[in-house]
Design a protein around this motif. Sequence first.
Motif, PDB file in Angstrom:
ATOM      1  N   VAL A 146       1.210  -0.992  -0.444  1.00 18.83           N
ATOM      2  CA  VAL A 146       0.107  -0.194  -0.135  1.00 18.83           C
ATOM      3  C   VAL A 146       0.817   1.278   0.172  1.00 18.83           C
ATOM      4  O   VAL A 146       1.581   1.554   0.974  1.00 18.83           O
ATOM      5  N   ASN A 147       0.764   1.975  -1.177  1.00 19.49           N
ATOM      6  CA  ASN A 147       1.601   3.179  -1.019  1.00 19.49           C
ATOM      7  C   ASN A 147      -0.166   4.407  -1.626  1.00 19.49           C
ATOM      8  O   ASN A 147      -0.984   4.113  -1.968  1.00 19.49           O
ATOM      9  N   VAL A 148       0.825   5.876  -0.328  1.00 21.14           N
ATOM     10  CA  VAL A 148      -0.121   6.796  -0.332  1.00 21.14           C
ATOM     11  C   VAL A 148       0.374   8.109  -0.583  1.00 21.14           C
ATOM     12  O   VAL A 148       1.091   8.057   0.111  1.00 21.14           O
ATOM     13  N   GLU A 149      -0.061   8.750  -1.434  1.00 20.38           N
ATOM     14  CA  GLU A 149      -0.150   9.591  -1.668  1.00 20.38           C
ATOM     15  C   GLU A 149      -1.302  11.273  -1.276  1.00 20.38           C
ATOM     16  O   GLU A 149      -2.659  10.826  -1.575  1.00 20.38           O
ATOM     17  N   LEU A 150      -0.383  12.217  -0.551  1.00 14.72           N
ATOM     18  CA  LEU A 150      -0.955  13.205   0.026  1.00 14.72           C
ATOM     19  C   LEU A 150      -1.071  14.452  -0.738  1.00 14.72           C
ATOM     20  O   LEU A 150       0.021  14.790  -1.399  1.00 14.72           O
ATOM     21  N   ASN A 151      -2.403  14.621  -1.538  1.00 11.66           N
ATOM     22  CA  ASN A 151      -1.721  16.484  -1.962  1.00 11.66           C
ATOM     23  C   ASN A 151      -2.246  17.203  -0.588  1.00 11.66           C
ATOM     24  O   ASN A 151      -1.395  16.927   0.384  1.00 11.66           O
ATOM     25  N   THR A 152      -2.224  18.559  -1.263  1.00 10.82           N
ATOM     26  CA  THR A 152      -2.089  19.637  -0.475  1.00 10.82           C
ATOM     27  C   THR A 152      -2.842  19.870   0.444  1.00 10.82           C
ATOM     28  O   THR A 152      -3.343  19.590   0.980  1.00 10.82           O
ATOM     29  N   ARG A 153      -3.101  20.790   1.260  1.00  6.33           N
ATOM     30  CA  ARG A 153      -3.412  20.434   2.639  1.00  6.33           C
ATOM     31  C   ARG A 153      -4.246  19.521   3.439  1.00  6.33           C
ATOM     32  O   ARG A 153      -5.178  19.746   3.760  1.00  6.33           O
ATOM     33  N   VAL A 165      -0.768  -2.212   8.851  1.00  5.79           N
ATOM     34  CA  VAL A 165      -2.335  -1.051   8.350  1.00  5.79           C
ATOM     35  C   VAL A 165      -3.025  -1.733   8.017  1.00  5.79           C
ATOM     36  O   VAL A 165      -3.450  -2.381   6.836  1.00  5.79           O
ATOM     37  N   ALA A 166      -4.224  -0.608   8.726  1.00  5.94           N
ATOM     38  CA  ALA A 166      -5.270  -1.279   8.077  1.00  5.94           C
ATOM     39  C   ALA A 166      -5.695  -0.581   6.817  1.00  5.94           C
ATOM     40  O   ALA A 166      -7.438  -0.715   6.242  1.00  5.94           O
ATOM     41  N   GLY A 167      -5.541   1.255   7.043  1.00  2.00           N
ATOM     42  CA  GLY A 167      -6.008   2.031   6.680  1.00  2.00           C
ATOM     43  C   GLY A 167      -5.873   3.486   7.392  1.00  2.00           C
ATOM     44  O   GLY A 167      -4.866   2.909   8.137  1.00  2.00           O
ATOM     45  N   ILE A 168      -6.514   4.510   6.686  1.00  2.73           N
ATOM     46  CA  ILE A 168      -6.515   6.066   7.393  1.00  2.73           C
ATOM     47  C   ILE A 168      -8.230   6.190   7.614  1.00  2.73           C
ATOM     48  O   ILE A 168      -8.410   6.071   6.793  1.00  2.73           O
ATOM     49  N   ASN A 181      -2.494  -6.511  -4.331  1.00  2.00           N
ATOM     50  CA  ASN A 181      -2.901  -7.169  -3.535  1.00  2.00           C
ATOM     51  C   ASN A 181      -2.158  -7.327  -2.073  1.00  2.00           C
ATOM     52  O   ASN A 181      -1.752  -8.788  -1.895  1.00  2.00           O
ATOM     53  N   ALA A 182      -3.625  -6.237  -1.860  1.00  2.00           N
ATOM     54  CA  ALA A 182      -2.761  -6.389  -0.555  1.00  2.00           C
ATOM     55  C   ALA A 182      -3.446  -8.101   0.377  1.00  2.00           C
ATOM     56  O   ALA A 182      -4.209  -9.020  -0.450  1.00  2.00           O
ATOM     57  N   ASN A 183      -3.081  -7.970   1.407  1.00  3.19           N
ATOM     58  CA  ASN A 183      -3.956  -9.375   2.258  1.00  3.19           C
ATOM     59  C   ASN A 183      -4.847  -9.704   3.262  1.00  3.19           C
ATOM     60  O   ASN A 183      -5.624 -10.273   3.496  1.00  3.19           O
ATOM     61  N   GLU A 184      -5.067  -8.187   3.303  1.00  3.03           N
ATOM     62  CA  GLU A 184      -6.230  -7.274   4.216  1.00  3.03           C
ATOM     63  C   GLU A 184      -6.623  -6.376   3.313  1.00  3.03           C
ATOM     64  O   GLU A 184      -6.207  -5.551   2.214  1.00  3.03           O
ATOM     65  N   VAL A 185      -8.269  -6.342   3.213  1.00  4.24           N
ATOM     66  CA  VAL A 185      -8.985  -4.978   2.817  1.00  4.24           C
ATOM     67  C   VAL A 185      -8.349  -3.586   3.422  1.00  4.24           C
ATOM     68  O   VAL A 185      -8.553  -3.579   4.250  1.00  4.24           O
ATOM     69  N   PHE A 186      -8.206  -2.996   2.947  1.00  5.45           N
ATOM     70  CA  PHE A 186      -7.382  -0.897   3.239  1.00  5.45           C
ATOM     71  C   PHE A 186      -8.884  -0.433   2.753  1.00  5.45           C
ATOM     72  O   PHE A 186      -9.294  -0.092   2.140  1.00  5.45           O
ATOM     73  N   VAL A 187      -9.132   0.394   4.155  1.00  4.90           N
ATOM     74  CA  VAL A 187     -10.233   1.099   4.736  1.00  4.90           C
ATOM     75  C   VAL A 187      -9.679   2.488   4.565  1.00  4.90           C
ATOM     76  O   VAL A 187      -8.873   2.564   5.050  1.00  4.90           O
ATOM     77  N   VAL A 188     -10.419   3.862   3.454  1.00  4.24           N
ATOM     78  CA  VAL A 188     -10.214   5.302   3.885  1.00  4.24           C
ATOM     79  C   VAL A 188     -11.752   5.648   4.492  1.00  4.24           C
ATOM     80  O   VAL A 188     -12.725   5.344   3.747  1.00  4.24           O
ATOM     81  N   ALA A 189     -11.566   6.226   5.245  1.00  5.62           N
ATOM     82  CA  ALA A 189     -12.449   6.586   6.371  1.00  5.62           C
ATOM     83  C   ALA A 189     -12.558   7.974   5.820  1.00  5.62           C
ATOM     84  O   ALA A 189     -11.773   8.958   6.339  1.00  5.62           O
TER      85      ALA A 189
END
Length: 332
Positions: A146-153, A165-168, A181-189
């Motif tokens: 899992v890679n996460v790219e954060l935009n401005t602000r 890590v399960a999510g953010i 192909n993560a082993n677990e579901v990744f969740v963005v709340a």
Amino acid sequence: MMNHSYHDERTPGALERQAYAWVRQVAAGKMTRADGLALKHWCTENPAHAAAFTEARRRWQQLGQASELVLARNPAAMQAEAAPRSRVSSPARRAFLGGAVCATAATAAVVVFRPPLNLWPSFAELNADYRTAIGEQRTLALSDNVNVELNTRTSIAVKSGRAGVAGIDLIAGEAAVDIVNANEVFVVAAGAGRSAAQNARFEVRAGANGVCVTCLQGRVQVSHTAGRVTLAAREQLVYDDKTLGNIASIDPAAVSAWREGSLRFSETPLAEVVEEINRYRPGRVVLLDKKMAARAVTGRFRLDALDKALAQIQRSLGLQISNLPGGVVLLS
């Protein structure tokens, strides 16, 4: 980190000065996570601290709103740009610290705009695990998959699961998530919804008008209090606290242009273009001529050259452009 001393709180006005010092630091976008924790501690250790901070924040916001109104109704206030900075900073600072909005219209307009407006982080943002500043973008490898790219602000809090890590939690801003192909579901709340995937590329943006979820590749399941839907590639939906919007088709290249360092607009109303540009540059662009708000803008603009973009927009739409201190640009 800011060094706040409490030994002189019995001095009249000392507490107010401390609150205003916090206000200026937050509004200037200079808060670190440690500063955020210190501010939270300062506000919770004494009800008087919290009350002073709330009042200082309220007055700061009122000054910002008032200055925009002054500039809209009195363009002559722009002449303050030509005055030497030493002539306007000291009186305006004394007026602000004293809690009185009694500076001249031009002086108030210039000084209030110096810190970025509408950039007030909540306590949740200040306590986020990761935050990006104005115009900053950051890529995080949260796991091998899992890679996460954060935009401005953007502010996020990372959530752990049994296998890592399960999510953010997307507190504010915009995040692009690439899952292989993560082993677990990744969740963005975000807001009232949750977006989950195991093998997908998708983006989530949280703003004042709700949360936008865009699936670029694979499938993303969006769960909301109003229902549950699955997005396929090139599909997008918007939800707010109560409703789950309809699925719409999108152009991935336009939606994800920010990841390539640019903004793309196609027949987009000028008001929306200005709002988007304000996310990426310090200061503020103010559209004074509201009759121009619906004028369409088409173009691709580099994020590292947004002042050039404003000049292009000004020429193509026949606008007047004025630059004030603190990165403020007036379009009329």
